[in-house]
Design a protein around this motif. Structure first.
Motif, PDB file in Angstrom:
ATOM      1  N   ASP A  21     -42.861  22.570 -24.459  1.00  0.00           N
ATOM      2  CA  ASP A  21     -41.953  21.469 -24.121  1.00  0.00           C
ATOM      3  C   ASP A  21     -41.169  21.740 -22.837  1.00  0.00           C
ATOM      4  OD1 ASP A  21     -41.999  19.407 -26.563  1.00  0.00           O
ATOM      5  OD2 ASP A  21     -42.332  21.443 -27.292  1.00  0.00           O
ATOM      6  N   HIS A  23     -41.182  19.699 -20.167  1.00  0.00           N
ATOM      7  CA  HIS A  23     -40.602  18.417 -19.700  1.00  0.00           C
ATOM      8  C   HIS A  23     -40.226  18.493 -18.214  1.00  0.00           C
ATOM      9  CE1 HIS A  23     -40.234  16.230 -23.588  1.00  0.00           C
ATOM     10  NE2 HIS A  23     -40.332  17.457 -24.071  1.00  0.00           N
ATOM     11  N   ASP A  68     -46.085  18.660 -23.926  1.00  0.00           N
ATOM     12  CA  ASP A  68     -44.956  18.102 -23.190  1.00  0.00           C
ATOM     13  C   ASP A  68     -44.727  18.941 -21.931  1.00  0.00           C
ATOM     14  OD1 ASP A  68     -44.701  15.981 -24.871  1.00  0.00           O
ATOM     15  OD2 ASP A  68     -42.770  16.566 -25.717  1.00  0.00           O
ATOM     16  N   HIS A 171     -49.636  20.432 -30.319  1.00  0.00           N
ATOM     17  CA  HIS A 171     -48.286  19.985 -29.981  1.00  0.00           C
ATOM     18  C   HIS A 171     -47.527  19.505 -31.227  1.00  0.00           C
ATOM     19  CE1 HIS A 171     -44.945  18.463 -27.675  1.00  0.00           C
ATOM     20  NE2 HIS A 171     -45.077  17.278 -28.244  1.00  0.00           N
ATOM     21  N   HIS A 211     -43.105  20.287 -29.866  1.00  0.00           N
ATOM     22  CA  HIS A 211     -42.666  18.933 -30.210  1.00  0.00           C
ATOM     23  C   HIS A 211     -41.251  18.850 -30.761  1.00  0.00           C
ATOM     24  CE1 HIS A 211     -43.232  14.699 -30.873  1.00  0.00           C
ATOM     25  NE2 HIS A 211     -43.217  14.774 -32.189  1.00  0.00           N
ATOM     26  N   HIS A 213     -38.584  20.957 -30.488  1.00  0.00           N
ATOM     27  CA  HIS A 213     -37.481  21.513 -29.692  1.00  0.00           C
ATOM     28  C   HIS A 213     -36.498  22.259 -30.591  1.00  0.00           C
ATOM     29  CE1 HIS A 213     -38.140  19.094 -25.815  1.00  0.00           C
ATOM     30  NE2 HIS A 213     -39.059  18.652 -26.649  1.00  0.00           N
TER      31      HIS A 213
HETATM   32 FE   FE2 Z   1     -40.946  17.660 -26.162  1.00  0.00          FE
END
Ligand code: FE2
Length: 278
Positions: A21, A23, A68, A171, A211, A213
């Motif tokens: 993740d 991002h 992500d 994920h 996914h 976090h």
């Molecule tokens: Fe995420």
């Protein structure tokens, strides 16, 4: 001999890096007010210092990023990611998350392996075991899917691999975690996935996902499960009944994990870094 003494009859431990993740946005932009690029840089700095040339920690066999990768699948974000991950002291395997887009990913990572249907899935025959990396992305949707074609690919890889020990990477987590907003965006095909995995249950050693976090440890149908907060931002723990909204927490402490694999044990060490400026 104690648990700390190496057993000369056993192969040496294998180490993997688990990132998730990220991002990552295009240059100059932020995500939920956070400079997620600087947080990824902090993770990479730490990995390089510890596990890179001259570092005291074991050299990893590979790194895996469980999805992500970008803020919203922007081509400029993938290009930025490629430049950042070039610093890793080991190969990296990248998975799709619900914030990714396959076409943009492929344009920047043309060497990334995928299955015959174009899903970003691969089987990595590694010292750590047969590492099966699944693509749960349903583009434009927050929840995850493993359609019949993706599951057929998985069934074929399991069938052809004999009795090899298996590590799974994906994920979306396959199990609900009690957080209503996240469970609504979970994996929709968990029962079908289990139907494929069940005949091989005895050799599936661990499942790693992203996914949520959040730091996660548990089990699904007896398979040990692990995840971590990742490098971008946290999701608040919220176990109240639905309806609920996802609440982002302003943590500034990016983290990654070092997975230590031996023939009879798997240990996931989370390494949380000092807070980043924003
Ligand atoms: Fe995420």
């Amino acid at each position: 001999m104690t648990a700390a003494d190496p057993d000369p009859a056993m192969p040496p431990p294998v180490h993997l890096l688990h990132l998730t993740d990220l991002h990552l946005p295009p240059p100059g932009e932020t995500v939920h007010g956070a400079d997620t690029a600087s947080r990824l840089d902090a993770v990479l700095d730490d990995i390089l210092a510890r596990h890179g040339p001259g570092g005291e920690m074991p050299r990893p066999e590979f790194a895996v990023v469980t999805g992500d990768l970008t803020r919203d699948g922007e081509p400029a974000a993938y290009r930025r990611l490629r430049a950042a991950l070039a610093r890793l002291p080991c190969p990296a395997h990248l998975l799709m998350g619900n914030h990714d887009k396959r076409a943009a990913f492929r344009a920047t990572f043309p060497e990334a392996r995928m299955d015959a249907d174009g899903f970003v899935q691969q089987a990595v025959h590694a010292a750590a075991g047969l590492c099966l990396m699944l693509d749960t992305l349903e583009e434009g949707r927050p929840e995850g899917r493993l359609c019949a074609r993706r599951l057929a690919w998985l069934a074929a890889r399991l069938a052809e691999s004999g009795g090899a020990p298996v590590l799974l990477f994906m994920h979306h987590p396959p199990m609900p975690v009690g957080m209503a907003a996240m469970d609504q965006a979970g994996l929709m095909d968990a029962a079908a996935l289990w139907a494929v995995l069940a005949p091989h249950r005895g050799r599936i050693r661990h499942l790693f996902h992203g996914h949520l976090h959040r730091p996660i440890a548990g089990a699904w149908h007896g398979i040990p499960v692990f995840s971590l907060r990742g490098s971008a931002f946290d999701v608040a723990l919220d176990l109240a009944p639905p309806p609920r909204q996802v609440s982002v927490e302003a943590s500034k402490t990016p983290c990654y994990a070092v997975i230590r694999v031996t023939e009879d044990s798997i240990v996931a060490h989370t390494r949380a870094l000092l807070p980043t400026p924003c």
